[in-house]
Design a protein around this motif. Sequence first.
Motif, PDB file in Angstrom:
ATOM      1  N   ILE A 225     -45.403  -7.713  20.445  1.00 14.47           N
ATOM      2  CA  ILE A 225     -44.676  -7.506  22.382  1.00 14.47           C
ATOM      3  C   ILE A 225     -45.608  -5.893  22.193  1.00 14.47           C
ATOM      4  O   ILE A 225     -45.194  -5.765  23.163  1.00 14.47           O
ATOM      5  N   SER A 226     -46.206  -5.136  21.323  1.00 15.91           N
ATOM      6  CA  SER A 226     -46.411  -4.185  21.466  1.00 15.91           C
ATOM      7  C   SER A 226     -47.668  -4.256  22.391  1.00 15.91           C
ATOM      8  O   SER A 226     -49.077  -4.820  21.472  1.00 15.91           O
ATOM      9  N   ASP A 227     -48.076  -3.234  23.173  1.00 17.22           N
ATOM     10  CA  ASP A 227     -49.659  -2.480  23.779  1.00 17.22           C
ATOM     11  C   ASP A 227     -49.854  -1.295  22.449  1.00 17.22           C
ATOM     12  O   ASP A 227     -51.341  -1.533  21.820  1.00 17.22           O
ATOM     13  N   ARG A 228     -48.639  -0.500  22.016  1.00 15.46           N
ATOM     14  CA  ARG A 228     -49.426   0.141  20.680  1.00 15.46           C
ATOM     15  C   ARG A 228     -47.835   0.125  19.632  1.00 15.46           C
ATOM     16  O   ARG A 228     -47.328  -0.775  20.399  1.00 15.46           O
ATOM     17  N   ILE A 229     -48.428   0.439  18.780  1.00 10.98           N
ATOM     18  CA  ILE A 229     -47.599   0.809  17.616  1.00 10.98           C
ATOM     19  C   ILE A 229     -47.568   2.564  17.245  1.00 10.98           C
ATOM     20  O   ILE A 229     -48.710   2.786  17.196  1.00 10.98           O
ATOM     21  N   LEU A 230     -46.610   2.657  16.709  1.00 10.27           N
ATOM     22  CA  LEU A 230     -45.888   4.171  16.505  1.00 10.27           C
ATOM     23  C   LEU A 230     -45.548   3.743  15.076  1.00 10.27           C
ATOM     24  O   LEU A 230     -43.953   3.167  14.959  1.00 10.27           O
ATOM     25  N   VAL A 231     -45.967   4.318  13.735  1.00  8.60           N
ATOM     26  CA  VAL A 231     -45.339   3.891  12.391  1.00  8.60           C
ATOM     27  C   VAL A 231     -44.842   5.081  12.005  1.00  8.60           C
ATOM     28  O   VAL A 231     -45.140   6.181  12.131  1.00  8.60           O
ATOM     29  N   MET A 232     -43.481   5.071  11.773  1.00  9.27           N
ATOM     30  CA  MET A 232     -42.435   6.212  11.141  1.00  9.27           C
ATOM     31  C   MET A 232     -42.226   6.465   9.157  1.00  9.27           C
ATOM     32  O   MET A 232     -41.680   5.200   9.489  1.00  9.27           O
ATOM     33  N   TYR A 233     -41.656   7.308   9.544  1.00  5.82           N
ATOM     34  CA  TYR A 233     -41.715   6.937   8.066  1.00  5.82           C
ATOM     35  C   TYR A 233     -40.965   8.467   7.157  1.00  5.82           C
ATOM     36  O   TYR A 233     -41.428   9.775   7.756  1.00  5.82           O
TER      37      TYR A 233
END
Length: 331
Positions: A225-233
């Motif tokens: 669904i996303s145009d861009r993805i931000l990964v969090m940890y």
Amino acid sequence: MAGSGTAHLRDGEQVLRVEDLTVTFPAGRRRTVHAVSGVSFDVARGETLGIVGESGCGKSSAARAIMQLPRPSAGSVRLNGLELTGLRGEALRRTRRRLQMIFQDPISSLNPRRRVRDIVAEGPRVWGTLDGDTARIDELLEAVGLDPATAAGRRPHEFSGGQCQRISIARALALDPEVIICDEPVSALDVSVQAQILNLLEDLKARYGLTLVFIAHDLAVVKNISDRILVMYLGKTCELAPSAALVRSPAHPYTRALLSSVPQAPLRIPEEEEKHMAGEPPSPLAPPTGCRFRTRCPRATALCATEEPRMRPLTPDHYIACHHPHTETPA
């Protein structure tokens, strides 16, 4: 790049900008939960930004801080250039009309005593934009796939989880927002219903010109669904890239681990690498020094324990916070 490394947009009108967002909570005497620590990103008008990570990584805390519920401990949130963190009272209330939220549990987020028509109409009635005209409410119910004739007079307990989420989406649309933050909106739903809700959000985004921030712990859901993805940890940003680039060439070891757990993903990490990443993340009460992922990272070195990696570009639109990123493209 400002602060901890905002990945600024090259194209498109910026509608939402989050910079060095920090959220902490007291947890007993002299203890603090570091839920979000210096997260930065931009969102263009009409874009869907996906935010993904394990449970407890700070995704939902960041979403609520953007809404100023509660206010962030530090950092900046701008909507169309307007700083939200300094707003109070009526000014903040008016701004929230343009920034709405869809919650994880669709049933508990709806008032069980109220009928669907009143739930959807509550916001416009408070702001005096309904003027007794129920046609707008019927239009919204139809837009989310519900029949106004049979749904409007019923209460939430008479609907399935997927139908309740459709009601929640209609409620969020009722005030004509510019940005909708979707906080794990499909995680409580069956897989077949998840696909229906994702398709609905895509349709509504095009129909109403929406900008979405879509939060989930499942990379398989986010990438579709996303145009861009931000990964969090553990409260930090690991990687930010266009969806296709992130799936094709994940550079952060944590992103690789998330992607390898997705069925039919183009990546399978070696068994030794997988063993390093097994187990639970450290406690946000006492996050590791340096890189927060180092205690589970197969590439960690002494540098990772002493120096926190900053967001830096691998390509003009692919950013990473890692001292030892993967640069090869999986076969």
